[in-house]
Motif scaffolding. Structure first.
Motif, PDB file in Angstrom:
ATOM      1  N   VAL A  18     -34.650  -5.306  27.831  1.00 15.05           N
ATOM      2  CA  VAL A  18     -32.988  -5.503  28.245  1.00 15.05           C
ATOM      3  C   VAL A  18     -32.401  -4.137  29.101  1.00 15.05           C
ATOM      4  O   VAL A  18     -31.630  -4.555  29.540  1.00 15.05           O
ATOM      5  N   LEU A  19     -32.888  -3.125  29.103  1.00 17.52           N
ATOM      6  CA  LEU A  19     -32.613  -2.801  30.014  1.00 17.52           C
ATOM      7  C   LEU A  19     -32.596  -1.793  31.178  1.00 17.52           C
ATOM      8  O   LEU A  19     -31.879  -1.799  31.815  1.00 17.52           O
ATOM      9  N   LYS A  20     -33.781  -3.901  31.480  1.00 18.58           N
ATOM     10  CA  LYS A  20     -33.138  -3.765  33.028  1.00 18.58           C
ATOM     11  C   LYS A  20     -31.937  -4.663  33.540  1.00 18.58           C
ATOM     12  O   LYS A  20     -32.130  -4.863  34.985  1.00 18.58           O
ATOM     13  N   ARG A  21     -31.479  -4.697  32.234  1.00 21.14           N
ATOM     14  CA  ARG A  21     -30.154  -6.038  32.466  1.00 21.14           C
ATOM     15  C   ARG A  21     -28.767  -5.162  32.292  1.00 21.14           C
ATOM     16  O   ARG A  21     -27.894  -5.884  32.395  1.00 21.14           O
ATOM     17  N   ALA A  22     -29.153  -3.638  31.466  1.00 20.96           N
ATOM     18  CA  ALA A  22     -27.621  -3.533  30.931  1.00 20.96           C
ATOM     19  C   ALA A  22     -27.366  -2.460  32.343  1.00 20.96           C
ATOM     20  O   ALA A  22     -28.265  -1.539  32.323  1.00 20.96           O
ATOM     21  N   ALA A  23     -25.932  -2.450  32.240  1.00 25.56           N
ATOM     22  CA  ALA A  23     -25.660  -1.225  33.292  1.00 25.56           C
ATOM     23  C   ALA A  23     -25.016  -0.041  33.129  1.00 25.56           C
ATOM     24  O   ALA A  23     -25.057   0.134  31.169  1.00 25.56           O
ATOM     25  N   ARG A  24     -25.771   0.544  33.730  1.00 28.66           N
ATOM     26  CA  ARG A  24     -24.865   2.016  33.376  1.00 28.66           C
ATOM     27  C   ARG A  24     -23.562   2.232  34.173  1.00 28.66           C
ATOM     28  O   ARG A  24     -23.045   1.878  34.526  1.00 28.66           O
ATOM     29  N   THR A  25     -22.197   2.903  32.370  1.00 28.24           N
ATOM     30  CA  THR A  25     -21.652   2.028  32.374  1.00 28.24           C
ATOM     31  C   THR A  25     -20.446   2.642  33.006  1.00 28.24           C
ATOM     32  O   THR A  25     -19.166   2.868  32.853  1.00 28.24           O
ATOM     33  N   GLY A  26     -21.102   4.564  32.910  1.00 35.69           N
ATOM     34  CA  GLY A  26     -20.202   5.202  33.631  1.00 35.69           C
ATOM     35  C   GLY A  26     -19.764   4.991  34.738  1.00 35.69           C
ATOM     36  O   GLY A  26     -18.609   5.809  35.078  1.00 35.69           O
ATOM     37  N   TRP A  27     -20.065   4.386  35.205  1.00 34.25           N
ATOM     38  CA  TRP A  27     -20.204   3.803  37.279  1.00 34.25           C
ATOM     39  C   TRP A  27     -18.771   3.440  37.605  1.00 34.25           C
ATOM     40  O   TRP A  27     -18.253   3.705  38.153  1.00 34.25           O
ATOM     41  N   TRP A  28     -18.725   2.617  36.450  1.00 29.00           N
ATOM     42  CA  TRP A  28     -17.509   1.963  36.391  1.00 29.00           C
ATOM     43  C   TRP A  28     -16.117   2.476  36.691  1.00 29.00           C
ATOM     44  O   TRP A  28     -14.813   2.572  37.056  1.00 29.00           O
ATOM     45  N   ALA A  30     -15.723   5.341  38.449  1.00 33.99           N
ATOM     46  CA  ALA A  30     -16.161   5.646  39.221  1.00 33.99           C
ATOM     47  C   ALA A  30     -15.211   4.293  40.790  1.00 33.99           C
ATOM     48  O   ALA A  30     -15.405   5.154  41.609  1.00 33.99           O
ATOM     49  N   GLY A  31     -15.096   3.117  40.055  1.00 35.66           N
ATOM     50  CA  GLY A  31     -15.150   1.872  41.076  1.00 35.66           C
ATOM     51  C   GLY A  31     -16.626   1.225  41.816  1.00 35.66           C
ATOM     52  O   GLY A  31     -16.303   0.636  42.152  1.00 35.66           O
ATOM     53  N   VAL A  32     -17.747   1.451  40.753  1.00 37.39           N
ATOM     54  CA  VAL A  32     -18.876   0.684  41.192  1.00 37.39           C
ATOM     55  C   VAL A  32     -18.911  -0.029  40.376  1.00 37.39           C
ATOM     56  O   VAL A  32     -18.856  -0.248  38.878  1.00 37.39           O
ATOM     57  N   LYS A  33     -19.102  -1.504  41.200  1.00 34.50           N
ATOM     58  CA  LYS A  33     -18.887  -2.523  40.105  1.00 34.50           C
ATOM     59  C   LYS A  33     -20.079  -3.460  40.019  1.00 34.50           C
ATOM     60  O   LYS A  33     -20.397  -3.761  38.538  1.00 34.50           O
ATOM     61  N   HIS A  34     -20.634  -2.687  40.099  1.00 35.25           N
ATOM     62  CA  HIS A  34     -22.418  -3.565  39.970  1.00 35.25           C
ATOM     63  C   HIS A  34     -23.280  -1.980  40.457  1.00 35.25           C
ATOM     64  O   HIS A  34     -24.011  -1.623  40.823  1.00 35.25           O
ATOM     65  N   PRO A  35     -23.157  -1.727  38.851  1.00 39.10           N
ATOM     66  CA  PRO A  35     -23.683  -0.106  39.049  1.00 39.10           C
ATOM     67  C   PRO A  35     -25.655   0.135  38.212  1.00 39.10           C
ATOM     68  O   PRO A  35     -25.768  -1.491  38.389  1.00 39.10           O
ATOM     69  N   GLU A  36     -25.913   0.802  38.806  1.00 39.94           N
ATOM     70  CA  GLU A  36     -27.377   0.279  38.822  1.00 39.94           C
ATOM     71  C   GLU A  36     -28.212  -0.127  37.094  1.00 39.94           C
ATOM     72  O   GLU A  36     -27.013   0.833  36.063  1.00 39.94           O
ATOM     73  N   SER A  37     -28.799  -0.573  36.860  1.00 37.82           N
ATOM     74  CA  SER A  37     -28.925  -0.467  35.220  1.00 37.82           C
ATOM     75  C   SER A  37     -29.860   0.728  35.175  1.00 37.82           C
ATOM     76  O   SER A  37     -30.381   1.502  35.149  1.00 37.82           O
ATOM     77  N   ILE A  38     -30.033   0.759  32.926  1.00 36.66           N
ATOM     78  CA  ILE A  38     -30.543   2.086  32.174  1.00 36.66           C
ATOM     79  C   ILE A  38     -31.737   1.485  32.669  1.00 36.66           C
ATOM     80  O   ILE A  38     -32.426   2.412  33.083  1.00 36.66           O
ATOM     81  N   ALA A  39     -33.151   1.242  33.200  1.00 35.26           N
ATOM     82  CA  ALA A  39     -34.182   1.156  33.616  1.00 35.26           C
ATOM     83  C   ALA A  39     -34.531   1.061  35.135  1.00 35.26           C
ATOM     84  O   ALA A  39     -35.047   2.952  35.700  1.00 35.26           O
ATOM     85  N   GLU A  40     -33.202   0.985  36.434  1.00 38.86           N
ATOM     86  CA  GLU A  40     -33.207   1.461  37.201  1.00 38.86           C
ATOM     87  C   GLU A  40     -33.156   3.136  37.470  1.00 38.86           C
ATOM     88  O   GLU A  40     -33.615   4.374  37.868  1.00 38.86           O
ATOM     89  N   HIS A  41     -32.470   3.377  36.358  1.00 39.69           N
ATOM     90  CA  HIS A  41     -32.273   4.954  35.969  1.00 39.69           C
ATOM     91  C   HIS A  41     -33.237   5.494  35.208  1.00 39.69           C
ATOM     92  O   HIS A  41     -33.979   6.327  36.059  1.00 39.69           O
ATOM     93  N   SER A  42     -33.494   5.289  34.431  1.00 42.62           N
ATOM     94  CA  SER A  42     -35.466   5.539  33.913  1.00 42.62           C
ATOM     95  C   SER A  42     -36.499   6.028  34.632  1.00 42.62           C
ATOM     96  O   SER A  42     -37.419   6.979  34.806  1.00 42.62           O
ATOM     97  N   PHE A  43     -36.022   4.758  35.987  1.00 45.80           N
ATOM     98  CA  PHE A  43     -37.164   4.539  36.507  1.00 45.80           C
ATOM     99  C   PHE A  43     -37.601   6.151  37.545  1.00 45.80           C
ATOM    100  O   PHE A  43     -38.279   6.469  37.544  1.00 45.80           O
ATOM    101  N   ARG A  44     -35.937   6.441  38.243  1.00 43.93           N
ATOM    102  CA  ARG A  44     -36.286   7.444  39.264  1.00 43.93           C
ATOM    103  C   ARG A  44     -36.214   8.805  38.027  1.00 43.93           C
ATOM    104  O   ARG A  44     -36.388   9.793  38.778  1.00 43.93           O
ATOM    105  N   THR A  45     -35.695   8.419  37.141  1.00 42.17           N
ATOM    106  CA  THR A  45     -35.826  10.049  36.071  1.00 42.17           C
ATOM    107  C   THR A  45     -37.228   9.875  36.405  1.00 42.17           C
ATOM    108  O   THR A  45     -37.290  11.742  36.339  1.00 42.17           O
ATOM    109  N   ALA A  46     -37.865   9.089  35.389  1.00 45.46           N
ATOM    110  CA  ALA A  46     -39.483   9.810  35.513  1.00 45.46           C
ATOM    111  C   ALA A  46     -40.129   9.909  36.728  1.00 45.46           C
ATOM    112  O   ALA A  46     -41.008  11.195  36.731  1.00 45.46           O
TER     113      ALA A  46
END
Length: 192
Positions: A18-28, A30-46
């Motif tokens: 589900v994390l691959k489809r769930a957006a990082r909502t705080g970016w909304w 800032a005006g980001v219509k389609h922000p990164e997913s939680i999984a995308e964030h977690s990958f680069r965090t790792a």
């Protein structure tokens, strides 16, 4: 491993998807219509965590694991922006994790719950580095969004920078703030 444990482990794996489809909502905000997913964030965090661990003398594998698991609870409680936390109270991440892995083989549940507890406590060098990786990834994403024309990201840069603890994370933050996200496309400089 019993069939029930295999089923429980697979439930957690499906849930993590589900994390691959769930957006990082705080970016909304800032005006980001389609922000990164939680999984995308977690990958680069790792990835950042592994690098920071090597730079700081922490265990890169442990830090990467903490980073991969740090937001897995958001399948159940979502990615709540900071403003929402003024009004909503969620159970601790350790409680969510315990529910998520309840059906997993005990060895799997133990590894995951221990890692999440370590990250949440924030006391070991690996947890400190993993938390820095989380904040640094947010800062890097803000810099990338700024270069893509999203103007209102400075608050993310500033708050992420202020939360960093390690010297290596501060150096990488400075490099990100002063860098160009697509500079890696240029050929490397010739040796002198």
């Amino acid at each position: 491993m019993s069939d029930d444990h295999a089923t429980g482990a697979m439930r957690f794996i499906f849930e993590a998807g589900v994390l691959k489809r769930a957006a990082r909502t705080g970016w909304w905000f800032a005006g980001v219509k389609h922000p990164e997913s939680i999984a995308e964030h977690s990958f680069r965090t790792a990835l950042i965590g592994m690098m920071l661990a090597a730079m700081e003398g922490a265990d890169p594998a442990r830090v990467s694991m903490l980073c991969v698991l740090h937001d897995t609870q958001e399948t159940r409680i979502t990615d709540m922006p900071h403003i929402a936390k003024r009004y909503l109270t969620a159970v601790p991440n350790t409680t969510v994790t315990a529910d998520q892995v309840a059906g997993c083989p005990p060895a799997v549940a133990d590894v995951i719950t221990a890692a999440v507890a370590e990250y949440e406590a924030g006391e070991t060098m690996e947890a400190i580095v993993a938390r820095d990786a989380d904040k640094l990834e947010c800062l890097v994403q803000a810099v990338e969004y700024r270069h893509q024309g999203i103007d209102d990201v400075q608050r993310w840069i500033d708050s992420s920078r202020a939360a960093l603890k390690t010297a290596s994370a501060h150096r990488l933050a400075d490099a990100a703030i002063n860098g160009q996200p697509l500079a890696w496309l240029a050929p490397p400089p010739l040796p002198e």
